[in-house]
Each structure stands twice: as C-alpha cells, then as structure tokens.
Design an enzyme around this catalytic site. Sequence first.
Site, PDB file in Angstrom:
ATOM      1  N   SER A  41     -65.932   7.445  -0.879  1.00 16.58           N
ATOM      2  CA  SER A  41     -66.963   8.017  -0.017  1.00 16.58           C
ATOM      3  C   SER A  41     -66.589   8.039   1.456  1.00 16.58           C
ATOM      4  O   SER A  41     -67.232   8.735   2.241  1.00 16.58           O
ATOM      5  CB  SER A  41     -68.273   7.231  -0.177  1.00 16.58           C
ATOM      6  OG  SER A  41     -68.771   7.358  -1.484  1.00 16.58           O
ATOM      7  N   HIS A  73     -72.738   2.190   6.362  1.00 13.08           N
ATOM      8  CA  HIS A  73     -72.004   2.429   5.119  1.00 13.08           C
ATOM      9  C   HIS A  73     -71.068   3.616   5.303  1.00 13.08           C
ATOM     10  O   HIS A  73     -71.058   4.258   6.357  1.00 13.08           O
ATOM     11  CB  HIS A  73     -72.984   2.652   3.965  1.00 13.08           C
ATOM     12  CG  HIS A  73     -72.448   2.247   2.632  1.00 13.08           C
ATOM     13  ND1 HIS A  73     -72.058   3.164   1.690  1.00 13.08           N
ATOM     14  CD2 HIS A  73     -72.242   1.024   2.090  1.00 13.08           C
ATOM     15  CE1 HIS A  73     -71.630   2.533   0.609  1.00 13.08           C
ATOM     16  NE2 HIS A  73     -71.722   1.229   0.823  1.00 13.08           N
ATOM     17  N   THR A 114     -70.749   6.819   4.252  1.00 15.17           N
ATOM     18  CA  THR A 114     -71.183   8.168   4.619  1.00 15.17           C
ATOM     19  C   THR A 114     -71.665   8.266   6.058  1.00 15.17           C
ATOM     20  O   THR A 114     -71.123   9.060   6.839  1.00 15.17           O
ATOM     21  CB  THR A 114     -72.267   8.666   3.648  1.00 15.17           C
ATOM     22  OG1 THR A 114     -71.695   8.792   2.344  1.00 15.17           O
ATOM     23  CG2 THR A 114     -72.845  10.000   4.082  1.00 15.17           C
ATOM     24  N   GLU A 168     -78.668  11.126   3.681  1.00 14.21           N
ATOM     25  CA  GLU A 168     -77.893  10.681   2.521  1.00 14.21           C
ATOM     26  C   GLU A 168     -78.775  10.039   1.463  1.00 14.21           C
ATOM     27  O   GLU A 168     -79.491   9.071   1.730  1.00 14.21           O
ATOM     28  CB  GLU A 168     -76.809   9.674   2.934  1.00 14.21           C
ATOM     29  CG  GLU A 168     -75.949   9.263   1.743  1.00 14.21           C
ATOM     30  CD  GLU A 168     -75.119   8.004   1.971  1.00 14.21           C
ATOM     31  OE1 GLU A 168     -74.157   7.793   1.221  1.00 14.21           O
ATOM     32  OE2 GLU A 168     -75.455   7.233   2.898  1.00 14.21           O
ATOM     33  N   ASP A 181     -75.093   6.977  -6.058  1.00 13.82           N
ATOM     34  CA  ASP A 181     -73.758   6.426  -6.300  1.00 13.82           C
ATOM     35  C   ASP A 181     -73.829   4.998  -6.842  1.00 13.82           C
ATOM     36  O   ASP A 181     -73.133   4.642  -7.796  1.00 13.82           O
ATOM     37  CB  ASP A 181     -72.985   6.459  -4.985  1.00 13.82           C
ATOM     38  CG  ASP A 181     -71.600   5.840  -5.082  1.00 13.82           C
ATOM     39  OD1 ASP A 181     -70.712   6.468  -5.680  1.00 13.82           O
ATOM     40  OD2 ASP A 181     -71.404   4.740  -4.526  1.00 13.82           O
ATOM     41  N   HIS A 191     -72.407   3.431 -10.371  1.00 15.38           N
ATOM     42  CA  HIS A 191     -71.411   2.353 -10.397  1.00 15.38           C
ATOM     43  C   HIS A 191     -71.875   1.192 -11.277  1.00 15.38           C
ATOM     44  O   HIS A 191     -71.061   0.528 -11.923  1.00 15.38           O
ATOM     45  CB  HIS A 191     -71.150   1.833  -8.982  1.00 15.38           C
ATOM     46  CG  HIS A 191     -70.181   2.658  -8.199  1.00 15.38           C
ATOM     47  ND1 HIS A 191     -68.939   3.021  -8.679  1.00 15.38           N
ATOM     48  CD2 HIS A 191     -70.261   3.196  -6.946  1.00 15.38           C
ATOM     49  CE1 HIS A 191     -68.298   3.733  -7.770  1.00 15.38           C
ATOM     50  NE2 HIS A 191     -69.086   3.864  -6.711  1.00 15.38           N
ATOM     51  N   ASP A 208     -70.347  13.970  -2.081  1.00 13.04           N
ATOM     52  CA  ASP A 208     -69.010  13.580  -1.632  1.00 13.04           C
ATOM     53  C   ASP A 208     -68.019  13.557  -2.791  1.00 13.04           C
ATOM     54  O   ASP A 208     -66.854  13.895  -2.638  1.00 13.04           O
ATOM     55  CB  ASP A 208     -69.044  12.228  -0.924  1.00 13.04           C
ATOM     56  CG  ASP A 208     -69.853  11.178  -1.670  1.00 13.04           C
ATOM     57  OD1 ASP A 208     -70.440  11.481  -2.731  1.00 13.04           O
ATOM     58  OD2 ASP A 208     -69.928  10.038  -1.180  1.00 13.04           O
ATOM     59  N   HIS A 255     -65.624   6.638  -9.728  1.00  9.22           N
ATOM     60  CA  HIS A 255     -65.904   8.019  -9.352  1.00  9.22           C
ATOM     61  C   HIS A 255     -65.212   8.976 -10.315  1.00  9.22           C
ATOM     62  O   HIS A 255     -64.282   8.600 -11.031  1.00  9.22           O
ATOM     63  CB  HIS A 255     -65.396   8.296  -7.941  1.00  9.22           C
ATOM     64  CG  HIS A 255     -66.092   7.488  -6.894  1.00  9.22           C
ATOM     65  ND1 HIS A 255     -65.633   7.383  -5.602  1.00  9.22           N
ATOM     66  CD2 HIS A 255     -67.228   6.744  -6.943  1.00  9.22           C
ATOM     67  CE1 HIS A 255     -66.449   6.623  -4.898  1.00  9.22           C
ATOM     68  NE2 HIS A 255     -67.420   6.214  -5.692  1.00  9.22           N
TER      69      HIS A 255
END
EC number: 3.1.3.1
Length: 524
Positions: A110, A171, A173, A332, A337, A341, A378, A454
Amino acid sequence: MISPFLVLAIGTCLTNSFVPEKEKDPSYWRQQAQETLKNALKLQKLNTNVAKNVIMFLGDGMGVSTVTAARILKGQLHHNTGEETRLEMDKFPFVALSKTYNTNAQVPDSAGTATAYLCGVKANEGTVGVSAATERTRCNTTQGNEVTSILRWAKDAGKSVGIVTTTRVNHATPSAAYAHSADRDWYSDNEMPPEALSQGCKDIAYQLMHNIKDIDVIMGGGRKYMYPKNRTDVEYELDEKARGTRLDGLDLISIWKSFKPRHKHSHYVWNRTELLALDPSRVDYLLGLFEPGDMQYELNRNNLTDPSLSEMVEVALRVLTKNPKGFFLLVEGGRIDHGHHEGKAKQALHEAVEMDQAIGKAGTMTSQKDTLTVVTADHSHVFTFGGYTPRGNSIFGLAPMVSDTDKKPFTAILYGNGPGYKVVDGERENVSMVDYAHNNYQAQSAVPLRHETHGGEDVAVFAKGPMAHLLHGVHEQNYIPHVMAYASCIGANLDHCAWASSGSTPSPGVLLIPLALLSLRTLF
C-alpha cells in the site's frame, strides 16, 4: 453421503425460485440495454470543464472480486437478491484498469502504490513519497529523492485539502500525501531504528504536522503516535497499548494547534459527539483522531465514540467547500484491506459497503459539472467467491454442493492463502460445524499464513466529472494523479488551461481548449 452432483442439480433447480418475474420476459432485458445505450451515447458530449474540486476515494485492497461481493452484500442488506444492485461507483460513466505493481514488486504493497496514485511516480514497496531511488529502511537514500503529491499541488494552488481515513492518519495511504519516508512503518520515532534517527530522518506523524502545516482537514485514527511515550489515552485509560509512543517527548496535537493563525477557527476532536457538534461554517482547520491506532471496523464501531466514514466525509466536505478556489479530498476505506488480511471477509465487505455509502454522500454534496471524483484501489487480495452459487445465495453462505474430493461443504468465499487454513483430524475442517456467518469468521484458505496476502491483478478505476474520460483504458497506476491535476489545472502541467496565459486563476465552468490542441507535459 449425498452425491455432490445431486446437490448441484438440486441447487440448479432452486435457482429458478430466485428469478424475479419481470426478468423472465425478454423485453425487460432489451429495454434495460436500450436505456444503457442511450446513456452511453450521451457521453459523446465530453465534460471538459475545469475541475474546481477533486475527490479521490481509495478502497485499500478493494480488488474487482471485492467490488462484486460488496455489491451483492449491499443488495442483500436491503433484502434483495443482490446481484442486480448498483454500487455508487457502478454508476460512474468511465471505468479503467490500473496496473498496480511496484518498481521492485510484482505484487505490491500500500505504500509504493500510494506514492504512485498520489505523487505520480512509481516507487519501491514499503516507501512513501519518494522515488525508486530510495531503498526501504535506508534513511540515507531519502534526501534528494522526495516527490510531492497532488495534495501538495492543490494546496500550492490555493485550494483547501483534506485527508479522511479509517486507518491511522499516518498509515501507508494517507502518508504518501504529505510524507517522505524510506519506511512506511516509521509511524513515530519509537518505531524507527537508531541509525535512521541519527541520520536525520523524521517519523511520519512528525511529518504530518510539519511538512504541510495547513492541511485543512485530517481525520482518522492514530492518537498514540502524537503523544509522549506512556501518556495515558483519553479514551482507553487502562490500556497500555493505547498510550503515547513518542520518544522525543513531543505533543504533536499541541504543535498542530500552535501552527494555526489566531484569527482562524481550529478544532481538535477525539470522538463522534464532538465531531457532529461542530458548526462547519465556523471551522477553518479540523483534526479528528478517534482511536489510538486504526479505527474500529464498521461492524464493531461504537456509535457514541467513533464516527462512520460517511459522517467524516460529510463534515470534511462542509469545511472544504467554503473555499471559492475549490478543494482536494483524499478518502480512504482503509480497513477493507485489514479485514482481508485477517481472512475476515464479512468485516472487509461491510467496510466496502460503508465506503460506497460515503461515495454516495459525496455525490449528493457536489456536482459533476465542477467536481472530478475518482474511485479506485491500491491493490487487490487473493479473495474470491464461486462454487456455482444460485441467484440470491447469501454472499457469506455455502456453495450448493460438497467437494467431490473430500465430500465436505465449502463456503462461496475463499482465500488463496491466509489464517483460515484449518486441518481437523488430518482433513479439511467441515464448515457446517462452525458459524461461518459470524462477523469474525475466517474463510478457508488454500495455504496457511498468519496474514493473507495482496493480489497482483489490475484494479478498477471509476471516474465521473470534468475530464473523467481521460481514465478510459489500462493504465499504469501513476497516471491517475496526472489526470486529476490536469483536470483541475494544478501542478506543473498548465499549458492547456484557458486562463494560463492571463496569469489569473481558474473559475468554475471555464472550458479548456480543444483536446486536439493539448500538449501534455510531464513535469511533476
């Protein structure tokens, strides 16, 4: 044991019960196609206005399979079958694909991707706001390799700018919008190696407060990185993990306040009640930090303390739209995400649905005539759903058959790898024995990993508003901010702007010169 082929046949028969009566008539589909065709023909008249405003929605990890599954979930939350539902982004007239690889990674992260779609330059995995000449963790490769973002270009042009995220504000992004760091994990100086500190590199939270001192709106999580080490958190007084982390003893919230002119109205808030009590007409600068780290998942959110993404976007827009020169806003949906994960598809998809609601809210508060809105991701994830499920099958439900190999049922949603890999008595876990509809259920995966990875495939780019048609094919990811800057006449590429030769600033509705005469420069 029932034959898997018999189960499949039964599932196929059941499918008919989910077909709406109107869809059995061919005229329904023909009429729908004709209406779509009429709308497509209208797009021949291109919107070449100057984009006074630009809004970028970034669904972190929102690959195409996530978009499709979120669409179905949105419909099912409204008691429909789901497949026919339209997300807000589905209504955007222009769609492209973005190639997400980093300069040194086939499957990206990211940070490198954020540098691409915000700064217009592809970069190495794990680095933010720097070119590929910077190597991850090597502080001494940073200086001279910094690249600036579209947020900076917009601020330099006199526009208001904002960052809204469901992750911590430092973070990967959001940090690419303002920071230059050889490592995305340098949230505060507490996370930095001594070598990097001795070489003069600054942590990302520090850079948030110092690099661009007049960011108008900042909202998300990340309180603990703003306070001295062991400072008790205002909300979680007994939680040691929520305490301040900074080794330099700085109180960055106080520093943020000190940077603001006295005649301006600056507000720091840390909970939903304070945020919604604000009068946006009397807010010039807003900093909202609602959690010590990332914000809570939407399904877990405390309605008293944490605002939703939609609520943050609404307040941000009410503050930013006061600027007659316009604004740039980065939004965002960052925890899509995180849900993936963790193998928690239900959490991830509800995050995506909430981001779609925020997109809808922004749409009602702006106009396509002067606002370019771009929605993208992303990167993707190794997330999929299949299994010949019938129409209207719960997106979190079982496939209508059992495996023809181990004779066990399986959920439609699966991961290529991740924490959902489980073996019971030497065999794949029987999912009919667990609560696979639970919010935190970890879908089965093919390869055991603590954290799912990812995916490397292209992601979608949805666009509407001025110059949205420039997002139209398969593009390198770093192309996106060049389009946004071009549309809004900011940055270095200004030759095409009708007002450029006069030295004045653009106003809403000013047409650009004909596309055939454009000469595109690449001096970003």
